[in-house]
Design an enzyme around this catalytic site. Structure first.
Site, PDB file in Angstrom:
ATOM      1  CE  LYS A  67      66.594  20.961  39.594  1.00  0.00           C
ATOM      2  NZ  LYS A  67      66.936  22.163  38.729  1.00  0.00           N
ATOM      3  CB  SER A 136      67.436  25.205  40.714  1.00  0.00           C
ATOM      4  OG  SER A 136      67.180  24.830  39.449  1.00  0.00           O
ATOM      5  CB  SER A 160      69.076  25.401  37.319  1.00  0.00           C
ATOM      6  OG  SER A 160      68.531  26.392  37.909  1.00  0.00           O
TER       7      SER A 160
END
Length: 415
Positions: A67, A136, A160
């Site tokens: 990420k 996210s 997330s």
């Protein structure tokens, strides 16, 4: 025969150990899948140009998605914000460094929402390109679901990891707060941000999290657990199919020998959910002080609005929010004294249509603030054919136990 890109991490490792697959062949299979589907899925912000050298270790050369809020010394790290376009750290975040040293091969950086908070990225849901993959950790969840990599990093401040895992039909594990060291992460909310992992199943998450923490988290529970069934503070937001999924799952687990008890949350625990936005935005305001001072115009309107609200908050208000968190954690630990795990929803329903919004963390924020481990498991399909997940929760520090029960639950529900 299952395509190598669709193998779980644990199955891929088994085949590599048995001589039925090589790490290089798996890498190439993932690259082929990326070439086929990335133009629509759009999970990456940057990709590794050459095949990384093989390093012996428990991850056996498995491709890993990172990420883009975790620093990488060989790939740009832009935190989902134009403010940081082209930013190149000199070093890996701890978690990335640990994954590499354990034999993981970073295949690329994955899309995050703006600072892992608001503005959505371009990633689409692999099960339906008009729908959000959640956020996210959008690119990490979508990439595992699409077969771009069997393992990926996520982070969670509200929902997330858990919500995108549910929307994309994969497993997502948020460990106890602080279990995976955050050095080299763009931290937003000191009291909440947690590094976690994605895989196709719970065993993949146990493998990856175990490597990152130097612990054995791979054990499978051998007896049926005591389960607390709880709709949580988002009860009124759950779709009919999610309510049915929770009831059906509870019935199946009970039939398999689990003791299932419906649990009502006390006020001290519910108060944590109400305090979550105060702490999250209050701490994010501090984390983005430089960006606000020098590049406010490059931040999304909605993020600035939330931080403008937080700017009016007193120090005492933020301190009270943190105190509410602490009281709720103690109350939750007491509440779970007679239960092994809590069963609840991962998201209100299927992934919503549209890419401008990644869905609500209403099913996750409370459990994040309680600091204990949580995992989403792929459990069913909804009316539109999109994935539906279930979420398992445990008190702080019960990571190994939760992962063991999660594998037991997957066996019962046929995953």
């Amino acid at each position: 025969m299952t395509h190598p890109a669709d193998l779980s991490a644990t199955e891929a490792l088994r085949r590599i150990a048995a001589g039925q697959l090589t790490a290089d062949a798996l890498w190439e299979a993932c690259q082929e899948r990326i070439a086929e589907r990335e133009p629509v899925v759009r999970a990456f912000t940057a990709r590794t140009a050459a095949v990384p050298a093989a390093i012996a270790g428990p991850l056996g050369g498995l491709p890993v998605g990172v990420k883009d809020v975790l620093d990488t010394g060989d790939l740009p790290t832009e935190y989902g914000s134009p403010i940081w376009t082209g930013h190149q750290p000199k070093a890996d975040a701890f978690a990335v460094s640990r994954a590499r040293s354990a034999g993981g091969r970073v295949i690329g950086k994955t899309v995050t929402t703006e600072f892992a908070t608001r503005r959505a990225g371009p990633t689409t849901n692999p099960h339906g390109a008009t729908r959000t993959p959640g956020g996210s950790s959008s690119g990490s969840a979508a990439g595992v679901a699409a077969g771009f990599f069997p393992l990926a990093f996520g982070t969670q401040t509200a929902g997330s990891i858990l919500r995108p895992a549910a929307y994309c039909g994969v497993a997502g594990f948020k460990p106890s707060h602080g279990l995976i060291h955050r050095a080299g992460m763009k931290v937003m909310a000191e009291s909440l941000d947690t590094i976690g992992v994605f895989g196709k199943r719970a065993a993949d998450c146990a493998l990856f999290a175990g490597v990152l923490t130097n612990q054995d988290l791979s054990g499978v529970a051998e007896t049926a657990p005591r389960i607390a069934l709880c709709s949580g503070p988002a009860e009124g937001r759950l779709t009919p199919e999610t309510r049915t999924l929770l009831d059906d799952t509870a019935h199946r687990l009970s039939a398999a020998g689990a003791k299932v008890t419906t649990l009502v949350l006390p006020e001290a625990v519910l108060a944590v959910d109400q305090a979550h936005p105060t702490v999250m935005h209050g701490e994010t305001l501090q984390a983005l002080a430089w960006e606000r001072a020098h590049h406010r115009g490059q931040m999304s309107e909605v993020l600035n609005e939330r931080l403008d609200w937080a700017e009016k908050m007193t120090a005492a208000t933020l301190a009270q929010g943190r105190a509410t968190f602490a009281a709720g954690r103690a109350a939750f630990a007491d509440l779970m004294a007679d239960h092994d795990i809590l069963l609840t929803a991962s998201a209100p329903g299927e992934a919503p249509e549209g890419l401008d919004w990644t869905g609500e963390p209403v099913c996750n924020a409370l459990w994040t603030a309680l600091h204990g481990p949580c995992i989403t498991l792929d459990a069913a399909r909804g009316p539109a054919g999109m994935p539906l997940g279930i979420q398992l929760v445990a008190p702080f520090g019960w990571d190994a136990a939760l992962l063991g029960w999660a594998q037991w639950v997957e066996t019962v529900i046929g995953k």
